[in-house]
Design an enzyme around this catalytic site. Structure first.
Site, PDB file in Angstrom:
ATOM      1  N   ILE A  11      26.042   1.787  26.127  1.00 17.48           N
ATOM      2  CA  ILE A  11      27.444   1.766  25.694  1.00 17.48           C
ATOM      3  C   ILE A  11      28.362   1.558  26.900  1.00 17.48           C
ATOM      4  O   ILE A  11      29.346   0.807  26.838  1.00 17.48           O
ATOM      5  CB  ILE A  11      27.815   3.061  24.940  1.00 17.48           C
ATOM      6  CG1 ILE A  11      26.844   3.296  23.782  1.00 17.48           C
ATOM      7  CG2 ILE A  11      29.252   2.974  24.403  1.00 17.48           C
ATOM      8  CD1 ILE A  11      27.002   4.641  23.087  1.00 17.48           C
ATOM      9  N   LEU A  33      21.114   5.029  37.778  1.00 14.14           N
ATOM     10  CA  LEU A  33      20.076   4.084  37.346  1.00 14.14           C
ATOM     11  C   LEU A  33      18.764   4.805  37.017  1.00 14.14           C
ATOM     12  O   LEU A  33      17.751   4.632  37.695  1.00 14.14           O
ATOM     13  CB  LEU A  33      19.850   2.978  38.389  1.00 14.14           C
ATOM     14  CG  LEU A  33      21.074   2.112  38.702  1.00 14.14           C
ATOM     15  CD1 LEU A  33      20.742   1.059  39.751  1.00 14.14           C
ATOM     16  CD2 LEU A  33      21.615   1.435  37.440  1.00 14.14           C
ATOM     17  N   THR A 132      28.761  13.042  20.947  1.00 11.77           N
ATOM     18  CA  THR A 132      27.988  12.538  19.819  1.00 11.77           C
ATOM     19  C   THR A 132      28.229  13.364  18.561  1.00 11.77           C
ATOM     20  O   THR A 132      28.577  14.556  18.648  1.00 11.77           O
ATOM     21  CB  THR A 132      26.489  12.578  20.175  1.00 11.77           C
ATOM     22  OG1 THR A 132      25.723  12.300  19.012  1.00 11.77           O
ATOM     23  CG2 THR A 132      26.065  13.958  20.697  1.00 11.77           C
ATOM     24  N   ASP A 133      27.977  12.754  17.401  1.00 11.92           N
ATOM     25  CA  ASP A 133      28.073  13.504  16.136  1.00 11.92           C
ATOM     26  C   ASP A 133      26.915  14.499  15.984  1.00 11.92           C
ATOM     27  O   ASP A 133      26.968  15.383  15.125  1.00 11.92           O
ATOM     28  CB  ASP A 133      28.111  12.539  14.935  1.00 11.92           C
ATOM     29  CG  ASP A 133      26.900  11.631  14.811  1.00 11.92           C
ATOM     30  OD1 ASP A 133      26.001  11.675  15.678  1.00 11.92           O
ATOM     31  OD2 ASP A 133      26.851  10.846  13.837  1.00 11.92           O
ATOM     32  N   GLU A 134      25.869  14.355  16.825  1.00 19.76           N
ATOM     33  CA  GLU A 134      24.696  15.232  16.655  1.00 19.76           C
ATOM     34  C   GLU A 134      25.021  16.688  16.969  1.00 19.76           C
ATOM     35  O   GLU A 134      24.250  17.581  16.611  1.00 19.76           O
ATOM     36  CB  GLU A 134      23.533  14.749  17.532  1.00 19.76           C
ATOM     37  CG  GLU A 134      23.150  13.334  17.207  1.00 19.76           C
ATOM     38  CD  GLU A 134      21.710  12.988  17.551  1.00 19.76           C
ATOM     39  OE1 GLU A 134      20.933  13.889  17.892  1.00 19.76           O
ATOM     40  OE2 GLU A 134      21.388  11.797  17.467  1.00 19.76           O
ATOM     41  N   TYR A 158      18.505  17.501  22.971  1.00 17.76           N
ATOM     42  CA  TYR A 158      19.576  16.542  23.320  1.00 17.76           C
ATOM     43  C   TYR A 158      20.911  17.010  22.752  1.00 17.76           C
ATOM     44  O   TYR A 158      21.922  17.112  23.476  1.00 17.76           O
ATOM     45  CB  TYR A 158      19.234  15.139  22.780  1.00 17.76           C
ATOM     46  CG  TYR A 158      20.427  14.217  22.734  1.00 17.76           C
ATOM     47  CD1 TYR A 158      21.007  13.729  23.897  1.00 17.76           C
ATOM     48  CD2 TYR A 158      21.002  13.845  21.509  1.00 17.76           C
ATOM     49  CE1 TYR A 158      22.131  12.889  23.853  1.00 17.76           C
ATOM     50  CE2 TYR A 158      22.112  13.015  21.452  1.00 17.76           C
ATOM     51  CZ  TYR A 158      22.677  12.545  22.632  1.00 17.76           C
ATOM     52  OH  TYR A 158      23.783  11.730  22.584  1.00 17.76           O
ATOM     53  N   SER A 161      22.314  20.042  24.446  1.00 14.72           N
ATOM     54  CA  SER A 161      22.853  19.786  25.794  1.00 14.72           C
ATOM     55  C   SER A 161      24.211  19.077  25.702  1.00 14.72           C
ATOM     56  O   SER A 161      25.106  19.343  26.501  1.00 14.72           O
ATOM     57  CB  SER A 161      21.856  18.974  26.634  1.00 14.72           C
ATOM     58  OG  SER A 161      21.728  17.652  26.138  1.00 14.72           O
ATOM     59  N   LYS A 162      24.373  18.200  24.728  1.00 13.56           N
ATOM     60  CA  LYS A 162      25.676  17.543  24.559  1.00 13.56           C
ATOM     61  C   LYS A 162      26.718  18.550  24.049  1.00 13.56           C
ATOM     62  O   LYS A 162      27.878  18.528  24.476  1.00 13.56           O
ATOM     63  CB  LYS A 162      25.568  16.358  23.584  1.00 13.56           C
ATOM     64  CG  LYS A 162      24.767  15.174  24.096  1.00 13.56           C
ATOM     65  CD  LYS A 162      25.400  14.487  25.294  1.00 13.56           C
ATOM     66  CE  LYS A 162      26.658  13.725  24.950  1.00 13.56           C
ATOM     67  NZ  LYS A 162      27.136  12.912  26.123  1.00 13.56           N
TER      68      LYS A 162
END
Ligand code: NAD
Ligand code: DAU
Length: 355
Positions: A11, A33, A132-134, A158, A161-162
Site C-alpha cells: 500500500i 526492506l 486495519t479493520d481486524e 497480527y 499488535s495493530k
C-alpha cells in the site's frame, strides 16, 4: 515534505506513486526492506526529484531522531508493519517488535522532536497511523458493519499488535497532544501486493497451474477495496481529518473468499485461456486458518459524510485492473518469488497443511 514509513510495501508504494503524481510536495520513504519491502515497487519514481529513500528500521531511535532533525516533515504517514495474519500465527515476535515496539519508538521520537517546534508548526503537523479493520474482531452474518465506535476485539497476533499500536497512537494524542489521525481499512487488493495474500496468491498460482488453496469452507467474508481508493482516503484524512479521530475505510464490497477465487479464475480464463481447462479446477479446500475471523464489514459513512471520500473503483473494475497488472508484470512476480518466498509457501502449504 512528508515521511512515509513502509513505503516500499504494497500500500505504501501505491501511496507514494499516487502522491508524486498529484503533488509537488517531496516525499521520503523510510523502510527497512523486510521480505515484503521491495524497491522494485518504487522503480517508476526512483529518479523523481521529489523522492528520497532511506533504509531504516522504525525501532531504531537514534536513526529516527537524526532523520526528523534533518528533514523537518510536516506529516508522517505510518504504513510500516508486519502485515500477514498467517505469518503472525507462525511467528508472532516480529509483529510485536515492529507493530508495537516500532510504532512506540516512532511515536516517541516524533513527540520529542515535535514538542520543540514553534506553535504554528506544532499545530499543523500530522501523524497519520494506518491501521486495519481486524482490530474489531469478527462479525456474524447478521451483525452490523464495524463503525468507529465498535469495541476492539482483535483475534490474531497480527490484529492484537495493530490494536496495541492504535491504543498507543490514541494515548499520545490524549496525553501529549500529538496531532494524530488513525485509519482502519478493510482488505486491499491491487498492483504490487505480495503473493502471500489471497488475491495475488490465487493469480500467480492459477497462472502456474498450481492448486488454489482455499481455507476451510471458503465462506469467510471480507470487504475488498482497491488500493488506489485506500490511498485517496488516506490523503483525504491527512488533509481534512480532525485530529484525534479515527476513520473507517471500506469498499462496500463484501464477498466470500470462494467467490473471489472463482472470479479470479474466470477473468484469467477470459484473458489468458488455459488449454488444460477452466482454472476453477485448481481450487483446493485446505485446513482452515486457526482462529479464522468469519466476516469483516466496514461502515464507511463517517469518512464519506465528513470528508466527502468515496471509492472510485467498483470490484468489477478494480479486479480487472489488478489482473491485467499481474499479467503485464511477470518480471515483478519472478523477482518477488525468491528463495525466502518459496520457503514460506513450503512451510504454509506444504506437508503441514492438508487438502
Ligand atoms: P506490506 O507487508 O506489503 O508492507 C509493509 C512494509 O513495511 C514493507 O515495505 C516492509 O519492509 C516495511 N517494514 C516492516 N517492518 C519495518 C520496520 N521495522 N521498519 C521499517 N519498515 C518496516 O504491508 P501492506 O499490505 O502494504 O500494509 C501497509 C499498512 O496498512 C500496514 O500497517 C497494514 O497493517 C495496513 N493495512 C493493510 C491492509 C491490507 O489489506 N494489506 C488493510 C488495512 C490496513
Ligand atoms: O482486513 C484488513 C487486513 O486484510 C489487513 O489488515 C491485513 O494486513 C491483510 O493481510 C488482510 O488480512 P486477511 O487475513 O483478511 O488477508 P489474506 O489475503 O491473508 O486472506 C484473505 C482471506 O482469504 C482470509 O479469510 C483468509 C483466506 N485465505 C488466504 C490465503 C492466503 C485463503 O483462503 N487461502 C489462502 O491461501
Amino acid at each position: 515534505m512528508i515521511i512515509v514509513t513502509g513505503g516500499a510495501g504494497f500500500i505504501g508504494s501505491n501511496f507514494v506513486i499516487d502522491w508524486l503524481a498529484q503533488s509537488d510536495e517531496p516525499v521520503l520513504v523510510l523502510d527497512c526492506l523486510t521480505y515484503a519491502g521491495n524497491l522494485g515497487n518504487l522503480r517508476s519514481i526512483e529518479a523523481h526529484p521529489n523522492f528520497e529513500f532511506v533504509r531504516g528500521d522504525i525501532t531504531d531511535r537514534p536513526m529516527l531522531d537524526a532523520l526528523l532533525a534533518r528533514t523537518q516533515p510536516r506529516a508522517i504517514i505510518h504504513f510500516a508493519a508486519e502485515s500477514h495474519v498467517d505469518r503472525s500465527i507462525h511467528g508472532p515476535s516480529a509483529f510485536i517488535r515492529t507493530n508495537i515496539e516500532g510504532s512506540f519508538t516512532l511515536l516517541e521520537a516524533t513527540r520529542v522532536w515535535w514538542s520543540a517546534l514553534p506553535e504554528t508548526r506544532k499545530s499543523s503537523f500530522r501523524f497519520l497511523h494506518v491501521s486495519t479493520d481486524e482490530v474489531y474482531g469478527t462479525l456474524s452474518a447478521t451483525d452490523p458493519a464495524f463503525s468507529e465506535t465498535t469495541p476492539y476485539a482483535p483475534n490474531s497476533p497480527y490484529a492484537a499488535s495493530k490494536a496495541a499500536s492504535d491504543h498507543l497512537v490514541r494515548a499520545w494524542h490524549h496525553t501529549y497532544g500529538l496531532p494524530v489521525l488513525t485509519t482502519n481499512c478493510s482488505n486491499n487488493y491491487g498492483p504490487f501486493q505480495f503473493p502471500e495474500k489471497l488475491i495475488p496468491l490465487m493469480i500467480v498460482n492459477a497462472l502456474a497451474a498450481k492448486p488454489l488453496p482455499v481455507y476451510g469452507d471458503g465462506r469467510q467474508i471480507r470487504d475488498w477495496l482497491y488500493v488506489g481508493d485506500h490511498c485517496s482516503a488516506v490523503r483525504a484524512v491527512l488533509e481534512r481529518g480532525r485530529c484525534g479521530e479515527t476513520y473507517n475505510i471500506g469498499g462496500h464490497n463484501e464477498q466470500a473468499n470462494i467467490d473471489i477465487v472463482r472470479t479470479v479464475c474466470e477473468l484469467l480464463d477470459e484473458r489468458r485461456p488455459d488449454p488444460a481447462g477452466p482454472r476453477a479446477r485448481l481450487i483446493t479446500h485446505v485446513t482452515d486458518r486457526p482462529g479464522h475471523d468469519r466476516r469483516y464489514a466496514i461502515d464507511a459513512r463517517k469518512i464519506e459524510r465528513e470528508l466527502g471520500w468515496h471509492p472510485a473503483e467498483t470490484f468489477a473494475t478494480g479486479i480487472r485492473r489488478t489482473i491485467d497488472w499481474y499479467l503485464g508484470h511477470a518480471d515483478w512476480i519472478a523477482d518477488v518469488q525468491s528463495g525466502a518466498y518459496r520457503e514460506w509457501i513450503a512451510a504454509q502449504y506444504g506437508q503441514g497443511r492438508s487438502a
